[in-house]
Design an enzyme around this catalytic site. Structure first.
Site, PDB file in Angstrom:
ATOM      1  N   ARG A 152      91.091   7.128   2.467  1.00 22.15           N
ATOM      2  CA  ARG A 152      90.830   5.590   2.504  1.00 22.15           C
ATOM      3  C   ARG A 152      91.840   4.779   3.702  1.00 22.15           C
ATOM      4  O   ARG A 152      91.623   4.137   4.065  1.00 22.15           O
ATOM      5  CB  ARG A 152      91.070   5.074   1.152  1.00 22.15           C
ATOM      6  CG  ARG A 152      90.979   3.558   0.992  1.00 22.15           C
ATOM      7  CD  ARG A 152      90.822   2.733  -0.323  1.00 22.15           C
ATOM      8  NE  ARG A 152      92.225   3.219  -1.068  1.00 22.15           N
ATOM      9  CZ  ARG A 152      92.433   2.628  -2.203  1.00 22.15           C
ATOM     10  NH1 ARG A 152      91.665   2.271  -2.696  1.00 22.15           N
ATOM     11  NH2 ARG A 152      93.616   2.875  -2.619  1.00 22.15           N
ATOM     12  N   TYR A 162      98.031  -0.083   3.690  1.00 18.69           N
ATOM     13  CA  TYR A 162      98.982   0.481   2.855  1.00 18.69           C
ATOM     14  C   TYR A 162      98.189   1.570   1.701  1.00 18.69           C
ATOM     15  O   TYR A 162      96.954   1.368   1.666  1.00 18.69           O
ATOM     16  CB  TYR A 162      99.940  -0.323   2.051  1.00 18.69           C
ATOM     17  CG  TYR A 162      99.162  -1.171   1.179  1.00 18.69           C
ATOM     18  CD1 TYR A 162      98.551  -2.273   1.293  1.00 18.69           C
ATOM     19  CD2 TYR A 162      99.727  -0.810  -0.607  1.00 18.69           C
ATOM     20  CE1 TYR A 162      97.755  -3.148   0.162  1.00 18.69           C
ATOM     21  CE2 TYR A 162      98.951  -1.735  -1.585  1.00 18.69           C
ATOM     22  CZ  TYR A 162      98.232  -2.655  -1.168  1.00 18.69           C
ATOM     23  OH  TYR A 162      97.671  -3.510  -2.151  1.00 18.69           O
ATOM     24  N   LYS A 169      92.467  -2.214   2.769  1.00 19.71           N
ATOM     25  CA  LYS A 169      93.806  -2.152   2.193  1.00 19.71           C
ATOM     26  C   LYS A 169      94.707  -2.472   2.819  1.00 19.71           C
ATOM     27  O   LYS A 169      95.653  -2.057   3.258  1.00 19.71           O
ATOM     28  CB  LYS A 169      94.014  -0.653   1.299  1.00 19.71           C
ATOM     29  CG  LYS A 169      94.893  -0.981  -0.053  1.00 19.71           C
ATOM     30  CD  LYS A 169      94.823   0.155  -0.918  1.00 19.71           C
ATOM     31  CE  LYS A 169      95.988   0.169  -1.716  1.00 19.71           C
ATOM     32  NZ  LYS A 169      95.953  -0.677  -2.798  1.00 19.71           N
ATOM     33  N   HIS A 178      99.084 -12.929  19.308  1.00 23.25           N
ATOM     34  CA  HIS A 178      98.179 -12.450  18.486  1.00 23.25           C
ATOM     35  C   HIS A 178      97.205 -11.227  18.848  1.00 23.25           C
ATOM     36  O   HIS A 178      96.901 -10.374  17.939  1.00 23.25           O
ATOM     37  CB  HIS A 178      97.092 -13.417  17.968  1.00 23.25           C
ATOM     38  CG  HIS A 178      97.470 -14.714  17.045  1.00 23.25           C
ATOM     39  ND1 HIS A 178      98.817 -15.363  17.327  1.00 23.25           N
ATOM     40  CD2 HIS A 178      97.224 -14.941  15.987  1.00 23.25           C
ATOM     41  CE1 HIS A 178      98.953 -16.264  16.411  1.00 23.25           C
ATOM     42  NE2 HIS A 178      98.207 -16.110  15.388  1.00 23.25           N
ATOM     43  N   LEU A 218      87.880  -3.805  -2.881  1.00 21.91           N
ATOM     44  CA  LEU A 218      88.496  -2.645  -2.449  1.00 21.91           C
ATOM     45  C   LEU A 218      87.886  -1.706  -3.219  1.00 21.91           C
ATOM     46  O   LEU A 218      88.084  -1.658  -4.215  1.00 21.91           O
ATOM     47  CB  LEU A 218      90.048  -2.708  -2.806  1.00 21.91           C
ATOM     48  CG  LEU A 218      90.690  -1.514  -2.139  1.00 21.91           C
ATOM     49  CD1 LEU A 218      90.982  -1.688  -0.706  1.00 21.91           C
ATOM     50  CD2 LEU A 218      92.162  -1.419  -2.819  1.00 21.91           C
ATOM     51  N   GLU A 240      86.451  -8.400  -8.218  1.00 22.96           N
ATOM     52  CA  GLU A 240      87.305  -7.514  -8.505  1.00 22.96           C
ATOM     53  C   GLU A 240      88.332  -8.595  -9.286  1.00 22.96           C
ATOM     54  O   GLU A 240      88.131  -9.554  -9.599  1.00 22.96           O
ATOM     55  CB  GLU A 240      87.736  -6.464  -7.603  1.00 22.96           C
ATOM     56  CG  GLU A 240      88.360  -7.185  -6.391  1.00 22.96           C
ATOM     57  CD  GLU A 240      88.982  -6.354  -5.195  1.00 22.96           C
ATOM     58  OE1 GLU A 240      89.307  -5.058  -5.701  1.00 22.96           O
ATOM     59  OE2 GLU A 240      89.282  -6.654  -4.218  1.00 22.96           O
TER      60      GLU A 240
HETATM   61  N1  PDD Z   1      96.102  -2.047  -5.932  1.00 25.17           N
HETATM   62  N2  PDD Z   1      91.616  -3.949  -5.700  1.00 25.17           N
HETATM   63  C1  PDD Z   1      92.677  -4.288  -5.423  1.00 25.17           C
HETATM   64  C2  PDD Z   1      92.628  -5.658  -4.667  1.00 25.17           C
HETATM   65  C3  PDD Z   1      93.751  -3.570  -5.520  1.00 25.17           C
HETATM   66  O1  PDD Z   1      94.828  -3.894  -4.722  1.00 25.17           O
HETATM   67  C4  PDD Z   1      93.663  -2.363  -6.071  1.00 25.17           C
HETATM   68  C5  PDD Z   1      94.986  -1.340  -6.189  1.00 25.17           C
HETATM   69  C6  PDD Z   1      92.657  -1.864  -6.636  1.00 25.17           C
HETATM   70  C7  PDD Z   1      92.496  -0.512  -7.297  1.00 25.17           C
HETATM   71  O2  PDD Z   1      92.338   0.665  -6.192  1.00 25.17           O
HETATM   72  P1  PDD Z   1      92.824   2.169  -6.805  1.00 25.17           P
HETATM   73  O3  PDD Z   1      91.937   2.477  -7.719  1.00 25.17           O
HETATM   74  O4  PDD Z   1      92.832   2.796  -5.382  1.00 25.17           O
HETATM   75  O5  PDD Z   1      94.488   1.857  -6.969  1.00 25.17           O
HETATM   76  C8  PDD Z   1      91.560  -2.562  -6.350  1.00 25.17           C
HETATM   77  C9  PDD Z   1      97.505  -1.000  -5.961  1.00 25.17           C
HETATM   78  C10 PDD Z   1      97.538  -0.231  -7.210  1.00 25.17           C
HETATM   79  C11 PDD Z   1      98.501  -2.003  -5.570  1.00 25.17           C
HETATM   80  O6  PDD Z   1      98.346  -2.859  -4.732  1.00 25.17           O
HETATM   81  O7  PDD Z   1      99.485  -2.064  -6.160  1.00 25.17           O
END
Ligand code: PDD
Length: 290
Positions: A53, A34, A148, A103, A204, A180
């Site tokens: 990405r 996603y 992601k 699976h 991520l 993170e």
């Molecule tokens: N989340 N790390 C994780 C685990 C994340 O789920 C996200 C973003 C980020 C930051 O990525 P970006 O800068 O591309 O948004 C880092 C999104 C916003 C979500 O799941 O809602």
């Protein structure tokens, strides 16, 4: 209330008319990827980078991308015609609907494509001015955090730890090193130098993380990409979160203790203003195509 317009497998339709099979591998296995793209007054912030990405996530899970980046941009533009103002666009692609639960990756399935919009909730003025509280926890997620993936149970359980503590995020530590947070990237600042954990499989690679590194270079801020230890996190002058919806946000307490002065620091304020300036350049760009 009328249901908002969503995109489902090539068609625009009311969200409450979208019907997904229970055999969909996204439902059964969390077998999908996603993106979340922030949109300011009809302009996507780094839309192409998000779709690039998405491609990388699909490559990692051996899923054929049904669209090129240009096609994704056009589909998003069509959806955004129904959603003016500041929006989050959510895009999900799953491996599709096989005849039975197995699976092993099925061959030749048509991926399921789903997109929806909801109002973009950026941090409040109060959060920007005072920062937010975070807690830390051991990073108990898997080894492929660079994908992601919609399999977010680890992230959901991690986030709930901070929700239960009344905090904004859970900052994760793996083997004594900062990775993170449950849904954001983390930066630390010491003696004016910003540091961010390496772009490896334990995080991520955020589009916002990447943008902040570019803005730091353009704004002559010192930024290093290097491993950050738990001790360095706990003794940092400043800690920040970044994501497409949080933008860049200061962490002012960590596990109940103040970070630095306990107020958002000067390097944060500089980065926050660089980010707001970058957003304002979007207003001059063509709608959606930014
Ligand atoms: N989340 N790390 C994780 C685990 C994340 O789920 C996200 C973003 C980020 C930051 O990525 P970006 O800068 O591309 O948004 C880092 C999104 C916003 C979500 O799941 O809602």
């Amino acid at each position: 209330m009328t249901s908002p317009i969503a995109h489902f497998n090539g068609e625009l339709m009311p969200l409450d008319k979208v019907a997904i099979s229970p055999l969909d591998r996204g439902f059964i296995f969390g077998d999908g990827v996603y993106e979340v793209i922030p949109v300011y007054e009809g302009r996507m912030l780094r839309g192409r980078e998000h779709f690039e990405r998405l491609q990388r996530s699909m490559d990692e899970i051996r899923l054929m991308n049904p669209h090129t980046v240009d096609e994704w941009m056009a589909l998003t533009a069509k959806l955004l015609e129904h959603h003016p103002g500041n929006q989050s666009v959510y895009i999900q692609v799953t491996r599709g609907v096989p005849p039975k639960r197995d699976h092993v990756l099925p061959q030749g399935l048509t991926p399921t494509v789903f997109m929806m919009c909801y109002p973009l909730a950026t941090p409040s003025r109060e959060q920007v001015e005072n920062g937010v509280a975070c807690v830390t926890h051991r990073d108990f997620r898997w080894e492929k955090c660079h994908i992601k993936s919609t399999s977010l149970l680890g992230n959901v359980l991690a986030r709930q730890i901070s929700a239960d503590a009344g905090a904004a995020e859970t900052i994760l530590l793996r083997d004594g090193m900062l990775t993170e947070a449950s849904a954001s990237n983390v930066f630390v600042v010491k003696d004016g130098v910003v540091a961010a954990p390496p772009r490896d499989n334990h995080i991520l690679l955020g589009i916002t993380y990447d943008l902040l590194t570019r803005l730091a270079a353009e704004g002559s801020l010192k930024l290093e990409i290097r491993p950050v230890s738990e001790a360095q996190l706990r003794s940092a002058d400043e800690v920040w979160l970044s994501s497409s919806t949080k933008e860049v946000l200061a962490v002012t307490t960590l596990d109940g203790k103040p970070v630095g002065s306990g107020k958002p620091g000067p390097v944060f304020r500089r980065m926050h203003s660089l980010y707001q300036d970058y957003k304002s350049t979007l207003r001059k760009a063509r709608p959606v195509a930014a």
